[in-house]
Design an enzyme around this catalytic site. Structure first.
Site, PDB file in Angstrom:
ATOM      1  N   SER A  55       0.518  -0.687   5.737  1.00 15.41           N
ATOM      2  CA  SER A  55       0.038  -0.739   4.357  1.00 15.41           C
ATOM      3  C   SER A  55      -1.142  -1.688   4.207  1.00 15.41           C
ATOM      4  O   SER A  55      -1.346  -2.597   5.012  1.00 15.41           O
ATOM      5  CB  SER A  55       1.204  -1.192   3.464  1.00 15.41           C
ATOM      6  OG  SER A  55       0.794  -1.843   2.319  1.00 15.41           O
ATOM      7  N   GLY A  56      -1.906  -1.459   3.131  1.00 13.37           N
ATOM      8  CA  GLY A  56      -2.984  -2.364   2.778  1.00 13.37           C
ATOM      9  C   GLY A  56      -2.552  -3.460   1.830  1.00 13.37           C
ATOM     10  O   GLY A  56      -3.399  -4.236   1.359  1.00 13.37           O
ATOM     11  N   ASP A  57      -1.269  -3.547   1.549  1.00 14.63           N
ATOM     12  CA  ASP A  57      -0.756  -4.601   0.677  1.00 14.63           C
ATOM     13  C   ASP A  57       0.672  -4.896   1.112  1.00 14.63           C
ATOM     14  O   ASP A  57       1.079  -4.525   2.208  1.00 14.63           O
ATOM     15  CB  ASP A  57      -0.840  -4.177  -0.795  1.00 14.63           C
ATOM     16  CG  ASP A  57      -1.081  -5.351  -1.736  1.00 14.63           C
ATOM     17  OD1 ASP A  57      -0.428  -6.399  -1.545  1.00 14.63           O
ATOM     18  OD2 ASP A  57      -1.903  -5.232  -2.661  1.00 14.63           O
ATOM     19  N   ASP A  58       1.451  -5.567   0.262  1.00 10.16           N
ATOM     20  CA  ASP A  58       2.800  -5.964   0.642  1.00 10.16           C
ATOM     21  C   ASP A  58       3.652  -4.743   0.992  1.00 10.16           C
ATOM     22  O   ASP A  58       3.606  -3.716   0.312  1.00 10.16           O
ATOM     23  CB  ASP A  58       3.467  -6.725  -0.505  1.00 10.16           C
ATOM     24  CG  ASP A  58       2.678  -7.963  -0.909  1.00 10.16           C
ATOM     25  OD1 ASP A  58       2.212  -8.689  -0.011  1.00 10.16           O
ATOM     26  OD2 ASP A  58       2.516  -8.189  -2.125  1.00 10.16           O
ATOM     27  N   SER A  68       0.982  -5.116   8.104  1.00 11.24           N
ATOM     28  CA  SER A  68       0.070  -5.308   6.967  1.00 11.24           C
ATOM     29  C   SER A  68      -0.758  -6.565   7.210  1.00 11.24           C
ATOM     30  O   SER A  68      -0.355  -7.665   6.805  1.00 11.24           O
ATOM     31  CB  SER A  68       0.856  -5.423   5.653  1.00 11.24           C
ATOM     32  OG  SER A  68      -0.039  -5.548   4.559  1.00 11.24           O
TER      33      SER A  68
END
Length: 469
Positions: A249-252, A283
């Site tokens: 993912s690009g976030d949490d 991530s």
């Protein structure tokens, strides 16, 4: 990719399918799958005129099918089968006592035309959209005020085609908040399982104001620099279980939330009784598990165990700020393995993003009883940064039996602690003085509740799909 395939093979038990071959595609007779609820009636998307060629829009087909099947909600429930193909669609709404099942070769393909995405009101606990003031686009698969809903498959795919949305975000062209792939609101008894979610425009899975939620066997894939592509975000939910998921993912990977500043305080609906287990996360710019930053309704009784983090910014992160109010307390994490991390642990009271300028500067968050135990980490730049607030210190922090192997270019000071208090035992490298060393005889000082939560008692059963439309 070999590692991913191995993980998928280990994590997901695929249903047994029975098909008859035709010249065009397999024709389904029946199949079995696992779910918390079984259904009496079944139909296929093609029964309602669906065309899975990747270019024909099927939004009305999905909605017509679901609306028709809703007549069976009080008579055994219903299930809609999505067969092999690429099924282009905009947002559609689910119904109660209903199962949406995706064949392994089925792809629900999200439309890139904004006109196919209804605009709905902002969440009351947020007061505004996350990307822009005002409304937000409805999610690809959406449901509100539902009871007993299952979204599952044998690893069928939801493809959000998010690149267009990411560009609009970066270029400041969004009038409304980007859609999520799955959002279920004000609902109870929800199962989301055995699916592959790719390229979401924003968050992937968002249960909000809901209870008795199971998210299981989900694979989430997004470019690691895609904006706000959080994996699974339980938000003001009670009794939730997240397990056996693989997230890039690009976030949490998992972000636990409960509302934003004065709106979350006024709504007052915490996230509590949350289980997270057997999660693998990649991530590089965010956390495996984030608590906050929108936590103004409170977060309590979170239990995470058997977690693997690879090339991820931080293992467990608590994010809050003056003006948030609320609390994060009774957090328990154990048996976590971390490889190539910037931080193992990170807490901050200075995460200053606000919904607007009307937040209460006297609304201080309470952070207490945070327990981390039985962990190993390697190639770590900073062991921990723990930053409380001078007028609201973070208290009751406990870290035990944790070994952190620092990277060759690690920071000279591995621990930074301000306005925090707690204890430690059996931790390497030695923590800061604010975490008082209890000695090796206290290696098990940090607790982890052994009694189950109610969601642990929910079991899946073997269901059979057969067409009787």
């Amino acid at each position: 990719m070999d590692v991913l395939l191995l993980l998928l093979a280990l994590m997901v038990a695929l249903p047994s399918l029975s098909v008859v071959e035709s010249r065009k595609s397999p024709v389904l007779n029946s199949f079995q799958y696992c779910a918390v609820s079984c259904r009496a009636y079944g139909a296929s998307l093609i029964d309602f005129g669906g065309v899975g060629d990747g270019t024909t829009l099927n939004t009305n087909v999905f909605q017509t099918a679901i609306d028709h099947l809703s007549q069976y909600s009080s008579n055994g429930g219903s299930q809609l089968y999505v067969p092999p193909g690429k099924w282009l669609t905009g947002s559609f709404n689910l119904t109660s006592h209903f199962t949406l099942f995706l064949h392994k070769d089925a792809v629900i393909l999200a439309s890139q035309d904004e006109n196919d995405w209804p605009v709905i009101d902002p969440l009351p606990s947020y007061g505004r959209g996350r990307d822009a003031q005002g409304g937000r686009f409805s999610s690809l698969i959406f449901g509100t005020n539902l009871t007993d809903v299952v979204i599952t498959g044998d690893n069928g795919t939801l493809d959000g085609q998010g690149e267009l949305w990411w560009q609009k975000f970066h270029n400041g062209e969004l009038k409304y908040t980007r859609p999520y792939l799955i959002e279920i609101m004000y609902s109870t008894d929800v199962q989301i399982s055995n699916l592959i979610l790719v390229n979401s425009p924003s968050w992937n899975v968002h249960p909000v104001y809901s209870s008795n939620v199971i998210v299981q066997g989900i694979t989430i894939l997004a470019p690691v620099h895609s904006p706000n592509t959080d994996g699974i975000n339980p938000d003001s939910c009670t009794n939730t279980r997240i397990e056996d998921c693989y997230i890039v993912s690009g976030d949490d990977c998992v972000a636990v939330k409960s509302g934003w500043d004065e709106y979350g305080i006024a709504y007052g609906m915490p996230t509590k009784q949350l289980v997270i287990r057997r999660l693998t996360c990649i991530s590089p710019t965010s956390a495996v598990i984030a608590l906050g930053s929108e936590m103004s309704g409170g977060i309590q009784d979170v239990r995470a165990e058997d977690i693997v983090a690879i090339n991820t910014e931080s293992g467990v992160r608590i994010k809050t700020a003056v003006g948030r109010g609320g609390y994060v307390k009774d957090i328990y994490v154990r048996r976590m393995t971390m490889k190539t991390m910037k931080w193992a642990f990170w807490m901050t009271g200075n995460y200053g993003s606000h919904a607007d300028n009307n937040f209460d500067p006297n609304a201080l968050p309470v952070i207490q009883n945070i327990n981390y135990r039985d962990m190993v980490a390697e190639n770590v730049t900073i062991a921990a940064t723990l930053e409380g607030l001078s007028n609201a210190p973070f208290t009751g922090i406990c870290i035990s039996n944790v070994t952190i192997e620092l990277a060759k270019k690690a920071k000279k000071v591995p621990w930074t602690c301000t306005d925090v208090a707690g204890i430690s035992s059996g931790v390497t490298p030695v923590p800061c003085d604010q975490l008082q060393d209890q000695g090796p005889e206290k290696i098990g000082a940090c607790t982890f509740p052994e009694y189950p939560l109610p969601i642990d008692d929910v079991e899946v059963q073997t269901c059979t799909y057969y067409k009787n439309f």
